[in-house]
Design a protein around this motif. Structure first.
Motif, PDB file in Angstrom:
ATOM      1  N   TYR A 135      57.798  48.735  25.219  1.00 48.43           N
ATOM      2  CA  TYR A 135      58.769  49.401  24.804  1.00 48.43           C
ATOM      3  C   TYR A 135      60.336  48.850  24.632  1.00 48.43           C
ATOM      4  N   THR A 136      59.900  48.389  25.975  1.00 52.88           N
ATOM      5  CA  THR A 136      61.918  48.085  26.524  1.00 52.88           C
ATOM      6  C   THR A 136      61.747  46.625  25.900  1.00 52.88           C
ATOM      7  N   GLN A 137      60.434  45.912  25.232  1.00 48.82           N
ATOM      8  CA  GLN A 137      60.903  44.481  25.257  1.00 48.82           C
ATOM      9  C   GLN A 137      60.932  44.404  23.708  1.00 48.82           C
ATOM     10  N   PHE A 174      60.185  53.818  19.224  1.00 56.55           N
ATOM     11  CA  PHE A 174      59.103  53.495  19.453  1.00 56.55           C
ATOM     12  C   PHE A 174      58.449  54.236  18.379  1.00 56.55           C
ATOM     13  N   ASP A 175      58.986  55.807  18.494  1.00 56.39           N
ATOM     14  CA  ASP A 175      58.389  56.224  17.130  1.00 56.39           C
ATOM     15  C   ASP A 175      58.837  56.388  16.036  1.00 56.39           C
ATOM     16  N   ARG A 176      60.672  55.649  16.125  1.00 54.84           N
ATOM     17  CA  ARG A 176      60.734  55.119  14.317  1.00 54.84           C
ATOM     18  C   ARG A 176      60.515  53.997  14.335  1.00 54.84           C
ATOM     19  N   VAL A 177      60.224  53.220  15.515  1.00 58.27           N
ATOM     20  CA  VAL A 177      59.415  51.591  14.429  1.00 58.27           C
ATOM     21  C   VAL A 177      57.909  52.380  14.023  1.00 58.27           C
ATOM     22  N   SER A 178      57.029  52.946  14.545  1.00 60.91           N
ATOM     23  CA  SER A 178      55.899  52.836  14.613  1.00 60.91           C
ATOM     24  C   SER A 178      55.768  53.739  12.725  1.00 60.91           C
ATOM     25  N   SER A 179      56.739  54.833  12.975  1.00 60.28           N
ATOM     26  CA  SER A 179      57.246  55.765  11.875  1.00 60.28           C
ATOM     27  C   SER A 179      57.432  55.305  10.500  1.00 60.28           C
ATOM     28  N   THR A 180      58.037  54.401  10.916  1.00 63.42           N
ATOM     29  CA  THR A 180      58.109  53.302   9.169  1.00 63.42           C
ATOM     30  C   THR A 180      57.758  53.037   8.808  1.00 63.42           C
ATOM     31  N   GLY A 206      67.197  51.949  30.599  1.00 64.61           N
ATOM     32  CA  GLY A 206      66.709  52.817  31.837  1.00 64.61           C
ATOM     33  C   GLY A 206      66.297  54.210  31.216  1.00 64.61           C
ATOM     34  N   ASP A 207      67.176  54.473  29.599  1.00 64.95           N
ATOM     35  CA  ASP A 207      66.625  55.757  29.079  1.00 64.95           C
ATOM     36  C   ASP A 207      65.164  56.206  28.780  1.00 64.95           C
ATOM     37  N   GLU A 208      64.096  56.149  29.321  1.00 65.60           N
ATOM     38  CA  GLU A 208      63.135  56.055  29.369  1.00 65.60           C
ATOM     39  C   GLU A 208      62.741  57.094  27.945  1.00 65.60           C
ATOM     40  N   ALA A 209      63.217  58.630  27.090  1.00 65.66           N
ATOM     41  CA  ALA A 209      62.971  58.897  26.331  1.00 65.66           C
ATOM     42  C   ALA A 209      63.391  58.706  24.925  1.00 65.66           C
ATOM     43  N   GLY A 210      64.756  57.886  24.948  1.00 67.69           N
ATOM     44  CA  GLY A 210      64.992  56.867  24.176  1.00 67.69           C
ATOM     45  C   GLY A 210      64.453  56.293  23.857  1.00 67.69           C
ATOM     46  N   LEU A 211      63.954  55.111  24.694  1.00 70.85           N
ATOM     47  CA  LEU A 211      62.813  54.032  24.506  1.00 70.85           C
ATOM     48  C   LEU A 211      61.525  54.400  23.540  1.00 70.85           C
ATOM     49  N   HIS A 212      60.736  55.729  24.373  1.00 68.96           N
ATOM     50  CA  HIS A 212      60.111  55.860  23.782  1.00 68.96           C
ATOM     51  C   HIS A 212      60.468  56.753  21.697  1.00 68.96           C
ATOM     52  N   LEU A 217      52.094  49.864  36.859  1.00 66.78           N
ATOM     53  CA  LEU A 217      51.185  50.724  37.690  1.00 66.78           C
ATOM     54  C   LEU A 217      49.942  51.113  37.106  1.00 66.78           C
ATOM     55  N   ASP A 218      50.623  51.745  35.944  1.00 68.43           N
ATOM     56  CA  ASP A 218      49.737  52.256  35.175  1.00 68.43           C
ATOM     57  C   ASP A 218      50.123  52.254  33.959  1.00 68.43           C
ATOM     58  N   GLU A 219      48.994  52.995  32.069  1.00 65.27           N
ATOM     59  CA  GLU A 219      49.460  52.695  31.235  1.00 65.27           C
ATOM     60  C   GLU A 219      50.487  52.982  30.691  1.00 65.27           C
ATOM     61  N   ALA A 220      51.187  54.685  31.601  1.00 60.13           N
ATOM     62  CA  ALA A 220      52.526  54.897  31.011  1.00 60.13           C
ATOM     63  C   ALA A 220      53.708  54.348  31.201  1.00 60.13           C
TER      64      ALA A 220
END
Ligand code: ATP
Ligand code: MG
Length: 440
Positions: free
Chosen positions: A175-177, A249-255, A240-246, A165-168
């Motif tokens: 992130y799930t994929q 992504f942060d971990r992948v992006s910062s490495t 189902g863990d939204e914070a965990g998925l974020h 429905l939206d960008e978020a």
């Protein structure tokens, strides 16, 4: 399966017309045969590997909440005119005209088709989010098909499409994929590093390529060794863990990880020298977030919670299933042949009689074969009356994880030989201990 009844055309010599090791080995071990430029027939042994990879990809997609379907290979040109890609795609698209002079094409990807399917059947915000996928043959008329199935013209791809429905929401689907991909490649027994990518003809602004390290890879890669240490399957991250998925992504992006296209010398210099890994790599997967590119162009809308129409935000996610067969061999072989990771091996055990004319060996091996089969251990039984050395050479070439070798001398002492293909370690064991080891 008994080799005496198999279609297993193994070549004595390494084919000279193939340039890279995986292509040579796939031809020599009888996995594929080329039937036209960049188009391959999958022989039984290659087909078994392809199906194993496909099944792991499927299980991880299902686990991540994506739903499987099947879209056709042939599509109508009009569908692609709606998105504007019919002309934009260029000569890589195989265009076909049917008997009624209708313009068709052999699909190189399926964004348009699924967007059109959703346009007809999805009406409300309650019907979203959804992620759908299929595992289907694609055709891209590559200028230079080469390296066997790695850059074919017809190839098998898993492609998934997310609608939110939206960008978020769409970012969460992405992130799930991302996590599903990391888990998929880990299960396949290969190290695939996610690298931020330019998104090319699919369009959009958030994109990662998954790259397997191999000297024959087409792109140059730079990454932080931290990627070699992550264990994506463990760590218990739940979809189902939204914070965990974020966080993931942060971990992948910062490495740090990049191909030559996106390499940033300044950030690279910040990676401690001992952790810098460089080499060449093969792209085995590619994920994209592209927002409303297709939904807006093709008029896909749903009614929002407030009754106002909403344009869904989309992403697409590809894995090169047939390319992976070659990529796994590039990453896992030695000078004798293929060394399959157990998860994708065509059979787990190669059972060999050293003397195909020795009655005691045949009786013992037949019995072992029956027991392994009954225990559900996939076994390729080389029961041919052929020289033992030739059979062992074939075993090393086709690369099953275990070889169980039955010979008159061992049998006299009540033993068989168990060889681990990867390490080369050999053990003399009683038949019972060998069976226990292989079935437990
Ligand atoms: P490449 O850059 O290698 O040409 P691509 O970026 O055009 O690939 P995508 O559209 O990202 O390909 O397709 C998703 C996946 O499909 C790729 O990551 C790759 O694993 C696989 N793939 C793409 N083209 C081919 C091909 N010609 N032969 C085999 N597999 C392919
Ligand atoms: Mg790509």
């Amino acid at each position: 399966m008994r080799v005496s009844r198999c279609f297993l055309p193994v070549l004595k010599e390494s084919p000279s017309d193939a340039q890279i090791v995986s292509h040579k080995l796939m031809l020599q071990a009888g996995l594929v045969r080329q039937t036209a430029a960049g188009i391959y027939a999958w022989l039984p042994i290659g087909f078994r590997v392809l199906k194993k990879i496909e099944q792991i990809v499927r299980e991880e997609q299902d686990r991540a909440g994506a739903q499987e379907m099947l879209m056709p290979t042939i599509q109508s040109a009009d569908l692609w005119r709606e998105s504007g890609r019919y002309d934009a795609y260029g000569p890589e698209m195989l265009r076909i005209t049917d008997r009624h002079k209708r313009e068709m094409l052999y699909g190189p990807t399926n964004e348009e088709m699924l967007t059109a399917l959703f346009r007809d059947d999805v009406n409300s915000y309650r019907d979203l989010p959804r992620t759908l996928y299929h595992i289907q043959w694609k055709f891209r008329d590559e200028v230079r098909p080469r390296f066997g199935v790695m850059r074919g013209r017809e190839f098998l791809m898993k492609d998934a499409y997310s609608f939110d429905l939206d960008e978020a929401g769409a970012r969460l689907s992405y992130y799930t994929q991302l996590l599903a991909y990391l888990r998929t490649f880990q299960r396949l027994g290969i190290q695939a590093v996610p690298m931020k990518a330019a998104s090319g003809p699919i369009g959009g602004d958030l994109s990662h390529e998954f790259i397997v390290l191999a000297p024959t890879g087409e792109s140059e890669v730079f990454y932080d060794a931290a990627f070699e240490e992550f264990d994506w399957a463990q760590g218990g991250l739940d979809y189902g863990d939204e914070a965990g998925l974020h966080g993931l992504f942060d971990r992948v992006s910062s490495t740090y990880a990049a191909t030559d296209e996106t390499h940033d010398e300044a950030r690279w210099a910040e990676v401690p020298e001992a952790r810098r890994r460089t080499g060449r790599g093969i792209e085995v997967g590619h994920i994209f977030y592209f927002g409303d590119k297709y939904s807006a162009a093709m008029g896909l809308k749903v009614s929002g919670q407030d009754g106002k129409p909403l344009t869904p935000m989309m992403g697409s996610y590809g894995i090169g299933v047939s390319r992976l067969v070659g990529a796994i061999i590039e990453a896992s072989h030695d000078d004798k042949g293929i060394v399959w990771p157990a998860a994708v091996a065509p059979w787990q055990v190669g059972l060999v009689t050293m003397r195909g004319d020795d009655a005691a060996s045949i009786t013992a091996a037949d019995d072992i074969y029956a027991k392994l089969t009954a225990a559900g251990v996939e076994t390729l039984y080389d029961d041919r009356d052929e020289r033992g050395g030739v059979k062992l050479g074939t075993q090393d070439l086709i690369g099953l994880p275990w070889q169980l070798i039955v010979g008159p001398r061992g049998l006299a002492a009540g033993t068989v030989e168990l060889k681990n293909r990867k390490t080369g370690d050999k053990e003399e064991l009683s038949i019972d201990s060998a069976l226990t080891k292989l079935t437990s």
